[in-house]
Design a protein around this motif. Structure first.
Motif, PDB file in Angstrom:
ATOM      1  N   ARG A 465       0.792  -1.193  -0.059  1.00 41.01           N
ATOM      2  CA  ARG A 465      -0.141  -0.031   0.074  1.00 41.01           C
ATOM      3  C   ARG A 465       1.103   1.230  -0.113  1.00 41.01           C
ATOM      4  NH1 ARG A 465      -3.426  -3.223   3.695  1.00 41.01           N
ATOM      5  NH2 ARG A 465      -5.395  -3.599   2.472  1.00 41.01           N
ATOM      6  N   ASP A 466       1.946   1.298   0.894  1.00 39.50           N
ATOM      7  CA  ASP A 466       2.522   2.287   0.881  1.00 39.50           C
ATOM      8  C   ASP A 466       3.460   2.667  -0.539  1.00 39.50           C
ATOM      9  OD1 ASP A 466       1.974   3.050   3.357  1.00 39.50           O
ATOM     10  OD2 ASP A 466       3.845   2.195   4.400  1.00 39.50           O
ATOM     11  N   ASN A 469       1.111   4.159  -2.984  1.00 37.40           N
ATOM     12  CA  ASN A 469       0.667   5.551  -2.498  1.00 37.40           C
ATOM     13  C   ASN A 469       1.800   6.455  -3.044  1.00 37.40           C
ATOM     14  OD1 ASN A 469      -1.668   4.968  -1.223  1.00 37.40           O
ATOM     15  ND2 ASN A 469      -0.575   4.874   0.889  1.00 37.40           N
ATOM     16  N   ALA A 473       1.299   9.275  -6.237  1.00 36.11           N
ATOM     17  CA  ALA A 473       1.660  10.597  -5.632  1.00 36.11           C
ATOM     18  C   ALA A 473       2.534  11.271  -6.617  1.00 36.11           C
ATOM     19  CB  ALA A 473       2.231  10.644  -4.425  1.00 36.11           C
TER      20      ALA A 473
END
Length: 884
Positions: A465-466, A469, A473
């Protein structure tokens, strides 16, 4: 404008340095003039070593990037070839477990006085204490990880006049193969690990200066009104930084090619880092009609465009950055959760290529990179996979140039694969590395997809998930998938790809018949790594790394040059070879048989995927394309760049318009890999017995759609043929031009696989096909003539080879030598090789090479064949001519 709040995106950044980059700020890569030494040899403290008055006695001169062992090799410290025999074991040294110093002296021009000075470390493997002019500016808790860049503001530490001294005390990684090791460069079962674990400096170190503000990381994202490509809607992003403690009002200007300009005013707070965006809605000039589009080579030209961005405060331009980019749009979709199809500019593409590995000591040569990628391209590959072995900008620029797509991502099989074992520091390294790589690679047109895991998705779901992200971004413009295997991620779902093997030898029939087995290595889904195992180099390469007293296929030294663990020998391949072709009497006979077995196995793999494209198959990556050291398995050409049986089987199978034989259906088919429909093609099949007599001939006219396949006709049963027989296929276009010639050697007795005993790396056989009668193939003669065109930097030969005998000439091999008894000229490009010729048939083979690689000799063209009559040539089984 979007301001980033995630510090992990700001603390470690890669600089893109393409061929076309320019800058108005001061920019210096610290490449040459370094010195290297072990702390066991010089115990001086960093505060002393990083001073101009320090005298490094007995230190080694090196250029960066370099690993420790690469530096020692460059200084000829060892009195042996580490690749010969088992000499690699001699490299082990307790000093490698201690830190090593890397020291560089440089001078800043006075013109840069008063500007912000930034030191960027692009790849420290694995951790370092960093000293500048007697002061430690970062320690090893801050500076670690080979895939991230540490950005250090050294304005206060730099000397505006006189010498500056940078010193890095670098500690090699803890074994990255272990679950608890460091997040470094990993090799798994490919090769033996270098004893320094590639410790050192593995990417650039640079100094840049900025007049208060700076701009970097251009990104141009394309959207088309698909299916139309008439207009490209471009969005431009870049990262801007205020290096001062005061707010700044700046102007960011952009130019695409020579005629499209745009600009925007931006306010930056003290030390602020922000993203600036130009959209096609806000700037209508970014809606480009009739654009120059970047295509993979099969589909069109890999056209490159150019962007230049600058940032200015008041009337002062701080810096300008420029680089090439591609107007292209890459997406993907899942088909039944099993197969991921990649789509380029609205067109699905069948991806066939091979994995990439750099030199085992991370030695990079721009010349060798180009030589190797030209070999990939010559094999008609359209994709290169790099599993965590990130290359440099030159490599990716070459892929951009040649229209080769790149699949890359994090690696298996050690520490990177087990995030549940990471401590806080390793998690920081992983996330900062992901941020760095996204910035670095996101604007390169050749980059097709990023993999957040290799052999499995990240087991810790928060890690994936990180990653996602960060990638969102930073506007990663391409597909991302969680893994190179068929696992279903708890975060992102099915991957649509697989790595279910095989990795060991399997017969040609395997590829079209394995559709349901547990391990499923057949032609379905997208196989991110797959291979029929060993690729035995020719004799001329073998003697460069295996001593003659060990030159046999069951010696300890032979096995040492295979892989490790499961892949530490060639037993499966050898057993098949002995049963299928006959037990060889000597190493040269073994090598001859091996080239034939390599050819047929690798050709069948790529043909199977091409024939079944978009139906059940969407892509395949041969594991591997290159070898990081002289090896016997998993390559298409060997470490010395010698193209042999595997290479030409691969090249034949992926030719853009190709006629082939289906082992499963006993039929003739056509594969078209171009975006052009062909009508009025004629496919012809001729069968020859071992005695050279023609037993069957048939042809049909066929049409094939753009990027399509077509079935032509079935072949008769082999009842009336010799036990081993030859099939010659030819494809001509509507104007009568020959577009493809493809030969097969077949047997009445086929290979039979034992599916129930399949393992993750191979499927054994219950019985083998029988080609042993090839040992008694009748002798034949060859007539060879040539035409030579010598340019200032390269030479071209057109070699005509004619079979003057009554039997088929089998495995005709053309070589270009440095003189009659010299080594092979390498690298060399042949239009075809390891060919067959019917009685009376002539073929023209085109040969080209760089003149410098001939080493000033008179090139000698040597032709050999499996069954060349001794009496028809100047020496045993060979015919040669000086190519003056």
């Amino acid at each position: 404008m979007k301001r980033f709040s995630l510090m992990i995106m700001l603390s470690s950044l890669f600089i893109y340095q393409s061929f076309a980059q320019t800058t108005e700020s001061y920019w210096m890569i610290l490449k040459d003039g370094w010195q290297m030494q072990s702390v066991t040899k010089d115990a001086s403290p960093g505060s002393a070593i990083s001073q101009a008055k320090f005298v490094p006695k007995g230190w080694y001169k090196v250029s960066v990037p370099t690993t420790i062992i690469a530096g020692l090799l460059a200084n000829k410290v060892y009195d042996f070839d580490p690749f010969m025999g088992m000499n690699f074991e001699k490299l082990k040294d307790p000093a490698l477990d201690k830190p090593w110093w890397f020291r560089k002296t440089f001078v800043m021009p006075l013109s840069e006085k008063g500007k912000a000075v930034i030191l960027k470390l692009h790849g420290i493997n694995y951790k370092a204490n960093v000293w500048l002019n007697g002061t430690k500016i970062a320690d090893s808790t801050q500076t670690m990880g080979p895939f991230r860049v540490i950005e250090l503001d050294v304005t206060k530490n730099i000397k505006a006049a006189g010498s500056n001294v940078l010193a890095l005390e670098i500690k090699r990684p803890v074994n990255p193969q272990h679950k608890g090791g460091d997040l470094a460069i990993d090799y798994a079962d490919w090769i033996h690990y270098p004893p320094d674990y590639n410790g050192g400096i593995v990417n650039d170190i640079e100094i840049k200066t900025f007049d208060k503000v700076g701009i970097q990381y251009p990104l141009v994202t394309t959207n088309f009104d698909l299916p139309s490509l008439a207009t490209a809607h471009l969005t431009v992003d870049a990262l801007v930084t205020n290096y001062s403690k005061n707010p700044q009002d700046v102007v960011v200007k952009g130019k695409i090619n020579a005629d499209i300009t745009f600009e925007k005013k931006v306010h930056l707070g003290p030390n602020e880092i922000a993203n600036v965006t130009f959209t096609p809605t806000e700037f209508t000039q970014l809606n480009i009609g009739n654009p120059k589009i970047w295509w993979p080579w099969q589909y069109g030209k890999p056209e490159l465009n150019h962007i230049e961005l600058s940032i200015a405060h008041g009337s002062a331009v701080s810096n300008t950055i420029a680089e090439n980019f591609g107007i292209r749009q890459i997406t993907s979709k899942l088909i039944d959760d099993k197969s991921r199809e990649f789509i380029v500019n609205g067109k699905p593409i069948m991806l066939r290529g091979a994995a990439w590995s750099p030199d085992i000591f991370q030695r990079r040569s721009p010349e060798r990179q180009e030589q190797e990628l030209r070999l990939y391209r010559d094999m008609n590959m359209n994709i290169v996979r790099s599993e965590g072995k990130l290359e440099d900008d030159h490599f990716y620029a070459l892929c951009d140039k040649y229209g080769l797509l790149v699949m890359t991502g994090w690696m298996c099989c050690g520490a990177w694969q087990y995030p549940e074992n990471w401590d806080k520091a390793k998690r920081v390294v992983a996330m900062q590395s992901d941020s760095s790589v996204m910035y670095w690679l996101r604007n390169k047109p050749s980059i097709m997809v990023w993999l957040n895991g290799s052999d499995m998705p990240p087991r810790d779901t928060t890690v994936e998930r990180d990653y996602l992200n960060i990638e969102a971004a930073l506007k990663w413009p391409n597909p991302t998938i969680s893994t190179a295997n068929e696992s279903k991620s708890k975060v992102s779902g099915f991957s649509g790809v697989k790595m279910a093997g095989p990795y060991e030898w399997v017969p040609p029939i395997y590829w079209e018949t394995d559709t349901t087995s547990k391990f499923g290595g057949g032609t379905w889904s997208f196989a991110t790594e797959i291979s029929p195992g060993p690729s035995i180099p020719p004799y001329e390469s073998l003697i460069k790394f295996i001593p003659k007293d060990s030159l046999w296929y069951n010696s300890k030294t032979w096995d040492y040059h295979c892989g490790t663990m499961t892949f530490g020998n060639t037993k499966v391949f050898n057993e098949a070879l002995e049963n299928r072709y006959g037990k060889p009497l000597d190493i040269k006979q073994y090598v001859a048989e091996a080239q034939a077995q390599n050819y047929e196995a690798h050709r069948a793999m790529m043909e199977g995927y091409g024939l079944h494209k978009y139906n059940t198959a969407t892509g395949v990556v041969q594991w591997m394309g290159s070898n990081p050291w002289p090896g016997l398995i998993w390559h298409t050409y060997d470490y010395y760049l010698y193209p042999a049986g595997t290479y030409f089987g691969m090249k034949k199978s992926m030719e853009p318009l190709h006629v082939m034989y289906s082992y499963a259906d006993n039929e003739v088919d056509v594969i078209n890999s171009l975006l052009t429909k062909f009508s009025g093609l004629r496919a012809e099949a001729t069968i020859y017995d071992l005695d050279g007599s023609q037993k069957y001939i048939n042809s049909s006219v066929v049409d094939v759609d753009a990027d399509g396949t077509a079935k032509c006709f079935k072949l008769p049963a082999a009842d009336g043929f010799s036990d081993t027989y030859f099939l010659r296929l030819q494809l001509t276009d509507d104007k009568g031009a020959v577009r493809s010639i493809n030969w097969y050697w077949l047997s009445k007795k086929g290979d039979v696989l034992n599916w129930k005993k399949s393992k993750w790396y191979t499927t054994p056989e219950t019985s083998y096909t029988d080609y042993t009668s090839l040992q008694s193939l009748g002798k034949t003669g060859l007539k060879v003539s040539y035409y030579t065109d010598k340019k200032a930097d390269s030479t071209y030969h057109a070699v005509t080879i004619t079979n003057t005998g009554k039997t088929v000439a089998f495995q005709v091999h053309l070589r270009a030598l440095k003189g009659q008894r010299g080594d092979d000229i390498l690298p060399v490009i042949f239009s075809d090789n390891y060919i067959e010729l019917a009685p009376g048939e002539s073929r023209v083979i085109r040969v080209s090479y760089a003149n410098k690689d001939a080493k000033g000799t008179m090139p000698y063209l040597l032709t050999t064949a499996w069954n060349l009559d001794i009496g028809s040539s100047q020496s045993d089984k060979q015919a040669g001519f000086a190519a003056n």
